[in-house]
Design a protein around this motif. Sequence first.
Motif, short mmCIF file in Angstrom:
data_model
loop_
_atom_site.label_atom_id
_atom_site.label_comp_id
_atom_site.label_asym_id
_atom_site.label_seq_id
_atom_site.Cartn_x
_atom_site.Cartn_y
_atom_site.Cartn_z
N GLN A 157 0.82 -1.22 0.00
CA GLN A 157 0.00 0.00 0.00
C GLN A 157 0.85 1.26 0.00
OE1 GLN A 157 -2.17 -1.43 3.44
NE2 GLN A 157 -4.10 -1.39 2.31
N ILE A 158 2.03 1.20 0.60
CA ILE A 158 2.95 2.34 0.51
C ILE A 158 3.29 2.61 -0.96
CG2 ILE A 158 5.30 3.14 1.01
CD1 ILE A 158 5.10 1.67 3.69
N VAL A 159 3.56 1.54 -1.69
CA VAL A 159 3.91 1.68 -3.10
C VAL A 159 2.75 2.29 -3.89
CG1 VAL A 159 4.47 0.43 -5.23
CG2 VAL A 159 5.56 -0.21 -3.07
N THR A 160 1.55 1.74 -3.73
CA THR A 160 0.43 2.18 -4.56
C THR A 160 -0.11 3.54 -4.14
OG1 THR A 160 -1.06 0.82 -3.21
CG2 THR A 160 -0.21 -0.15 -5.25
N LEU A 161 -0.01 3.88 -2.87
CA LEU A 161 -0.36 5.25 -2.46
C LEU A 161 0.62 6.25 -3.05
CD1 LEU A 161 -1.34 4.86 1.32
CD2 LEU A 161 -2.84 5.61 -0.54
N ALA A 162 1.91 5.88 -3.07
CA ALA A 162 2.92 6.77 -3.64
C ALA A 162 2.72 6.96 -5.13
CB ALA A 162 4.31 6.22 -3.36
N GLU A 163 2.27 5.91 -5.81
CA GLU A 163 2.05 6.01 -7.26
C GLU A 163 1.05 7.11 -7.61
OE1 GLU A 163 2.84 1.40 -8.77
OE2 GLU A 163 0.82 2.08 -8.32
N LYS A 164 0.07 7.34 -6.75
CA LYS A 164 -0.98 8.31 -7.05
C LYS A 164 -0.85 9.60 -6.25
CE LYS A 164 -4.32 4.95 -8.74
NZ LYS A 164 -5.75 4.54 -8.81
N ALA A 165 0.20 9.68 -5.41
CA ALA A 165 0.41 10.89 -4.63
C ALA A 165 0.91 12.02 -5.53
CB ALA A 165 1.41 10.63 -3.51
N LEU A 166 0.49 13.24 -5.21
CA LEU A 166 0.97 14.40 -5.96
C LEU A 166 2.46 14.58 -5.75
CD1 LEU A 166 -0.26 16.57 -7.83
CD2 LEU A 166 -0.40 18.07 -5.83
N PHE A 167 2.90 14.39 -4.51
CA PHE A 167 4.32 14.42 -4.17
C PHE A 167 4.51 13.85 -2.76
CE2 PHE A 167 2.67 18.49 -2.73
CZ PHE A 167 3.33 18.74 -1.53
N VAL A 168 5.76 13.70 -2.37
CA VAL A 168 6.13 13.11 -1.08
C VAL A 168 7.23 13.96 -0.45
CG1 VAL A 168 6.97 11.04 0.09
CG2 VAL A 168 5.63 10.82 -2.00
N VAL A 169 7.17 14.12 0.88
CA VAL A 169 8.27 14.74 1.62
C VAL A 169 8.60 13.82 2.79
CG1 VAL A 169 9.04 16.70 3.02
CG2 VAL A 169 7.60 17.09 1.00
#
Length: 344
Positions: A265-277
Motif C-alpha cells: 500500500q505504501i507503493v500504490t499510495l505513492a504512485e498516485k500521490a501528488l508528491f512526497v516529503v
Amino acid sequence: MAKSVKSASPVNPGEAAENVLVIKLSALGDFVLALGAMKAVREHHPKARITLLTTPPYKGFAELCPYVDAVETDGRPETMKATAALISRIRKARYDIIYDFQTSGRTKNYFTALNKTGKAPLWSGHHEKAAFFHDNAERKTMHSIDRLAEQLEVAGVAPDGRWLGNSAPKPDLSWVRPKLRDAPRLQPAYFSLEEPYMLLIPGASAHREAKRWPVENYAELAKRVADAGITPVIIGGKAEGQLAHEIVRKEPRTKSLTTRTDLFQIVTLAEKALFVVGNDTGPMHMAAIAGAPGVALFALTESNPDHAAPRGAKTIIINSAPTLAELSVDDVWQSVRALGVLPS
C-alpha cells in the motif's frame, strides 16, 4: 622446469543454474534498493529456482516478488543451534551459486562456515575466499545500487561484462499493483482519500534524532499543503504514531495512516500521490522508486546522499544543514515548489 599451472577462474553458471540463493536481510531501504540486483539475477538464471534468505518483516512482500521463487526468513538466527541448522540447510541445498547482497559480518561468517566443512558453493560477496570477491576498497562509500551492480559485474552478471554509466540495474516496483490485481485495498478510496493528496514520512531511526525533521516543521508544512488544496497524509509504523498525533493536532486537515499501510500500500499510495516529503528512511525510498515526485531530507552529520539517497527520477535531495532541526520550512517548501506539481 615444469610450468606452473594456474587454476581456472570460476565461471558463473548462467542459464545452466538450477538452484540459486540470494541473501538480503534488511533494512527496508536497503532491501528495496537491492530489487534491481535481484531482477538482474532472475534474468541471468531464467531456469533456476531462486530462493531468498531474508528476515520476517519482508516475508509477505518477498513472496509476491517476481524475482524469487521461495522465501526463507531465518536469515538472522538468534542461537548457535539455529545458526548451525541454517548452515546445514544451505549446504544440503547444493546451490549452484549464492549472491550475498547483505555483505555483513554475519553473512561473511556464513560463507566461512560453509567453506570449513567442505567445498563452498560459488559465492558472490565480500569475502576474500569467495569465488566472486567484490574487493573494491571504496565499496562502503558507494551508493547501494552502484555497489550491487559492481558486485554483479565481478560475478559475471552484466551485459558485455559491465553496466556503463547510469545503466546499473535499478529497483522496479511496477509489479506490485498487477500482482495484487489492483485490489480495492490498493486504492486511495480504501483509506477514504480523494486526490490530490501528498505523503508525509516523518519517521527515521529513533536513536538518531538529527535525521528527523522536527514535528512542528512537518505540521507547518502540512498547513501550507492543506492551504494549497492538497490533503497531507502521514504514513509510518507504530513508532511514528506519536509524531503523527502531534502533527494532526497542530494541523487537523492532515490525515494519519500510521500503522494502517503495508508495504504494498505504501507503493500504490505513492504512485498516485501528488508528491512526497520525508526523512532518510525506507518508505521514502519506496515512494521514490514508485515514481512519486519527492523531497528527501538529509542531515549533513548523519547521512551522505551520495551513498544512500532515494533514486527517483523526480526526487530533490536537501542536504544543506548539519541536523534536520536546522532546516527551515521555507527551504523545504521552496523545493516542493521546484517539483512543479503545486496548483498554480
